[in-house]
Motif scaffolding. Structure first.
Motif: not given
Length: 59
Positions: A51-59
């Motif tokens: 939950d803390f290390v997954r990458p964010r979705d870029r738009r």
């Protein structure tokens, strides 16, 4: 005794070794206690590291 409790006690014990240093030792005890609690929760399965290390979705 749960794994989280053992982790918390381990962190507090490490911080207690530095207790005689004054205010900074107090902060060290609190920080090591928090780290121990987090590690204990991860080992117990109550907290998921992904939950803390997954990458964010870029738009």
């Amino acid at each position: 005794m749960s794994t989280a409790t053992v982790g918390l006690l381990a962190g507090m014990a490490l911080g207690f070794a530095a207790y005689f240093g004054g205010f900074w030792a107090f902060l060290l005890v609190a920080a090591l206690g928090a780290v121990g609690l987090v590690i204990g929760r991860i080992l117990q399965g109550d907290l998921d590291v992904s939950d803390f290390v997954r990458p964010r979705d870029r738009r």
